[in-house]
Enzyme design. Structure first.
Site, mmCIF file in Angstrom:
data_model
loop_
_atom_site.group_PDB
_atom_site.id
_atom_site.type_symbol
_atom_site.label_atom_id
_atom_site.label_comp_id
_atom_site.label_asym_id
_atom_site.label_seq_id
_atom_site.Cartn_x
_atom_site.Cartn_y
_atom_site.Cartn_z
ATOM 1 N N GLU A 1 -6.075 -7.308 -1.464
ATOM 2 C CA GLU A 1 -6.722 -7.315 -0.152
ATOM 3 C C GLU A 1 -8.187 -6.927 -0.297
ATOM 4 O O GLU A 1 -8.503 -5.946 -0.981
ATOM 5 C CB GLU A 1 -6.068 -6.308 0.807
ATOM 6 N N GLU B 1 0.834 -1.208 0.000
ATOM 7 C CA GLU B 1 0.000 0.000 0.000
ATOM 8 C C GLU B 1 0.867 1.257 0.000
ATOM 9 O O GLU B 1 0.795 2.104 0.891
ATOM 10 C CB GLU B 1 -0.969 -0.014 1.189
#
Length: 357
Positions: A292, A171
């Site tokens: 995710e 991320e």
């Protein structure tokens, strides 16, 4: 004597008839698991820590079952594992990751390795370099990235484990390895606005990714290198970051997204995420995936509907490689997390039925 022989022959014939194929015991066939094609997976990086604390996992009928085996039986074919450089408690370090990857490998499951390049969580609010890397020069930092990447991957290689995908950063929308390369001033991650100075270290950011990518290819030439951002429904953010990477000739193969929908807006978020994936494929000619996804564990029916739609629409994109649930096995508010997909008794909820499609 002749009569005795006749009677004996009759008994033998009768016994043979009684033991016909119709009367033989039957055993269920071993289930066949499809480990190819579209990846349906889970990040289970907490697993060994949960097991050490006494957590157990059960199938729908209440039989205790090893967690990865249970997920495989629920239709998953892939496992994702995060790596920290030198975590204070030891979990998710090299040896822990290798142990979990070995278990997945023994089950025939495919493996994704997720390098955080940190001693702790790396995410949109925290991209701090490992303590041992503080104070390194830029060139030394690149060497540390390459050495760490190759060290972990070579440990897997020694066990005969070949990861299919490797993330270089987790991320990383706001950059990575703060403070050398915060992608934007103040390390925020808003989409650029007119009149605001951004990206004073864009080249460092891109170079860090390329350094990790080259290290991956040195050990596993066929592994697909992933760049992973959060907010998969935010197309503006993705265009911003991947335009930066394109301008700097960054080396990578796959654009991966996180998506954490709410129970009241999941349809809009899924639609926006799917549109974003389609745009990434068209704009950058890259493969895409959901690295995710998570939903509230206590809203299993809504979660199932969301996951069913997300997986179906992702599969419809030819260049989409798969969908991974983040820590579905977490339950009992493990580490305060409530977006798993197991109930309080350690059984999977119906949400995971979506992975059987």
């Amino acid at each position: 004597m002749k009569l005795m022989n006749i009677l004996l022959a009759g008994l033998l014939l009768w016994g043979a008839a009684a033991c016909s194929d119709d009367d033989k015991p039957t055993f269920p066939e071993e289930p066949a698991y499809d480990m190819t094609g579209f990846a349906k997976g889970a990040d289970v990086s907490w697993l060994t820590q949960m097991e050490a604390s006494g957590k157990k996992f059960y199938n729908a009928s209440g039989r205790e079952t090893e967690c990865m085996t249970l997920l495989r039986d629920l239709g998953m074919n892939s496992i994702r594992l995060r790596v920290w450089v030198n975590p204070s408690d030891g979990w998710c370090n090299k040896s822990d990751v290798v142990a979990k990857a070995w278990r997945a490998h023994q089950l025939g499951m495919r493996v994704m390795i997720d390098f955080h390049y940190s001693d702790v969580w790396a995410d949109p609010g925290s991209q701090y370099k490992p303590a041992a890397w503080v104070g390194l020069s830029l060139d030394e930092l690149k060497t540390a990235i390459a050495d760490h990447t190759k060290d972990v991957l070579n440990a897997l290689k020694e066990k005969g484990i070949t990861p299919e995908w490797v993330q270089v950063g987790n991320e990383i929308t706001p950059g990575m390895l703060w403070d050398e390369d915060a992608t934007v001033s103040g390390a925020t991650y808003d989409v650029p606005k007119e009149g605001v100075t951004y990206a004073k270290n864009e080249k460092n950011f891109a170079d860090f990714i390329t350094t990790g990518s080259n290290a991956v290819k040195e050990v596993f030439p066929n592994a697909k290198v992933i760049v992973h951002l959060h907010d998969g429904n935010n197309n503006g953010t993705y265009r911003w970051i991947f335009d930066i990477l394109k301008a700097n000739n960054t080396l990578y193969d796959v654009i991966a997204m996180s998506l954490y929908p709410g129970t009241d807006n999941w349809q809009e978020m899924v639609a926006a995420c799917v549109a974003n994936m389609e745009d990434m494929v068209s704009r950058y000619n890259k493969e895409v995936m959901i690295a995710e996804v998570g939903m509230p564990w206590d809203e299993p029916e809504i979660s199932k509907s969301c996951l069913t739609e997300l997986i179906a629409k992702s599969k419809a994109i030819e260049q989409c490689l798969g969908v991974f649930y983040w820590e579905p096995q977490s339950y009992g508010s493990w580490n305060g997390y409530t977006l798993g997909a197991f109930d309080e008794s350690g059984k999977p909820t119906v949400a995971l039925d979506a992975f059987n499609q």
